[in-house]
Write a protein that holds these residues in place. Sequence first.
Motif, short mmCIF file in Angstrom:
data_model
loop_
_atom_site.label_atom_id
_atom_site.label_comp_id
_atom_site.label_asym_id
_atom_site.label_seq_id
_atom_site.Cartn_x
_atom_site.Cartn_y
_atom_site.Cartn_z
N MET A 1 0.85 -1.18 0.00
CA MET A 1 0.00 0.00 0.00
C MET A 1 0.89 1.23 0.00
O MET A 1 1.85 1.32 0.74
N SER A 2 0.56 2.15 -0.84
CA SER A 2 1.32 3.40 -0.90
C SER A 2 1.05 4.21 0.36
O SER A 2 -0.07 4.20 0.89
N ALA A 3 2.05 4.92 0.82
CA ALA A 3 1.90 5.71 2.05
C ALA A 3 0.78 6.74 1.93
O ALA A 3 0.13 7.06 2.90
N ASN A 4 0.54 7.25 0.73
CA ASN A 4 -0.50 8.27 0.56
C ASN A 4 -1.90 7.69 0.62
O ASN A 4 -2.87 8.43 0.68
N ASN A 5 -2.03 6.38 0.57
CA ASN A 5 -3.34 5.75 0.66
C ASN A 5 -3.71 5.36 2.08
O ASN A 5 -4.74 4.77 2.30
N ARG A 6 -2.86 5.67 3.03
CA ARG A 6 -3.14 5.32 4.42
C ARG A 6 -4.16 6.31 4.98
O ARG A 6 -3.92 7.50 4.99
N ILE B 1 1.08 15.42 9.69
CA ILE B 1 1.68 14.09 9.55
C ILE B 1 1.71 13.72 8.06
O ILE B 1 0.67 13.67 7.41
N ALA B 2 2.89 13.47 7.56
CA ALA B 2 3.05 13.15 6.14
C ALA B 2 2.55 11.73 5.85
O ALA B 2 2.63 10.84 6.69
N GLY B 3 2.03 11.55 4.64
CA GLY B 3 1.71 10.22 4.15
C GLY B 3 0.37 9.65 4.57
O GLY B 3 0.14 8.46 4.41
N ILE B 4 -0.51 10.49 5.10
CA ILE B 4 -1.84 10.00 5.47
C ILE B 4 -2.91 10.87 4.82
O ILE B 4 -2.68 12.03 4.51
N THR B 5 -4.07 10.28 4.63
CA THR B 5 -5.27 11.00 4.22
C THR B 5 -6.20 10.97 5.41
O THR B 5 -6.40 9.91 6.03
N ILE B 6 -6.78 12.11 5.74
CA ILE B 6 -7.62 12.22 6.94
C ILE B 6 -9.08 12.41 6.55
O ILE B 6 -9.39 13.26 5.71
N PHE B 7 -9.94 11.64 7.16
CA PHE B 7 -11.39 11.81 7.01
C PHE B 7 -11.96 12.11 8.39
O PHE B 7 -11.57 11.48 9.37
N SER B 8 -12.87 13.07 8.45
CA SER B 8 -13.53 13.44 9.71
C SER B 8 -15.03 13.18 9.59
O SER B 8 -15.62 13.46 8.55
N PHE C 1 -15.82 3.29 6.43
CA PHE C 1 -14.82 2.28 6.77
C PHE C 1 -15.10 0.97 6.04
O PHE C 1 -14.19 0.34 5.51
N GLN C 2 -16.35 0.56 6.01
CA GLN C 2 -16.70 -0.70 5.34
C GLN C 2 -16.42 -0.62 3.84
O GLN C 2 -16.10 -1.62 3.22
N ASP C 3 -16.50 0.58 3.28
CA ASP C 3 -16.22 0.77 1.86
C ASP C 3 -14.72 0.83 1.58
O ASP C 3 -14.24 0.34 0.57
N LYS C 4 -13.95 1.44 2.49
CA LYS C 4 -12.53 1.69 2.25
C LYS C 4 -11.63 1.09 3.34
O LYS C 4 -10.49 1.51 3.50
N GLY C 5 -12.12 0.13 4.07
CA GLY C 5 -11.41 -0.41 5.23
C GLY C 5 -10.01 -0.91 4.96
O GLY C 5 -9.15 -0.84 5.83
N TYR C 6 -9.76 -1.39 3.74
CA TYR C 6 -8.43 -1.89 3.41
C TYR C 6 -7.37 -0.80 3.48
O TYR C 6 -6.19 -1.09 3.65
N ALA C 7 -7.76 0.47 3.34
CA ALA C 7 -6.80 1.58 3.34
C ALA C 7 -6.67 2.24 4.71
O ALA C 7 -5.78 3.06 4.91
N TYR C 8 -7.53 1.89 5.64
CA TYR C 8 -7.50 2.49 6.97
C TYR C 8 -6.33 1.97 7.79
O TYR C 8 -6.06 0.77 7.80
N VAL C 9 -5.66 2.88 8.49
CA VAL C 9 -4.60 2.47 9.41
C VAL C 9 -4.94 2.82 10.85
O VAL C 9 -4.55 2.10 11.77
N THR C 10 -5.66 3.92 11.06
CA THR C 10 -6.01 4.36 12.41
C THR C 10 -7.38 5.01 12.43
O THR C 10 -7.72 5.79 11.53
#
Length: 137
Positions: free
Chosen positions: A1-6, A28-35, A46-55
């Motif tokens: 997984m690319s760091a930018n997809n985390r 924080i570099a290399g993450i995408t944030i959703f609120s 999460f259920q749609d994109k859970g594979y890309a979630y890290v935290t």
Amino acid sequence: MSANNRIVSIVDDDPDVSLFFHEALRTIAGITIFSFTDPILALEHFQDKGYAYVTVISDFKMPGLNGMEFLKKIKESNRFVRTILMTAFTIDDNLFQEYTKMKIINGFLQKPIGLHDLIKEVNTQLDSYEVQKKYPS
């Protein structure tokens, strides 16, 4: 997984808190944030994109689904995702202890949360995620 997809998400029913934390985590570099202000919408995302979630960072008291149950559903979908529970209230209950022991809850932040503490905890969980993916138990 690319760091930018985390993906890191913040779930708090207070829109000001959600926005404030979102802005802080942009350092924080290399993450995408959703609120999210609605835990049900957050769970759907999460259920749609859970594979890309890290935290996933979740408030404890929210309408519709409390933070502990929300994080349990997250872990049931992807055991590798790191979770942080935050609250302004004192949590002294057996379920919290059990969820921590079972690693449903990986980190805890007591509100009011300093931005330095938030960023430090998220970085800790990101590092733990990488180690856990390399060496699953």
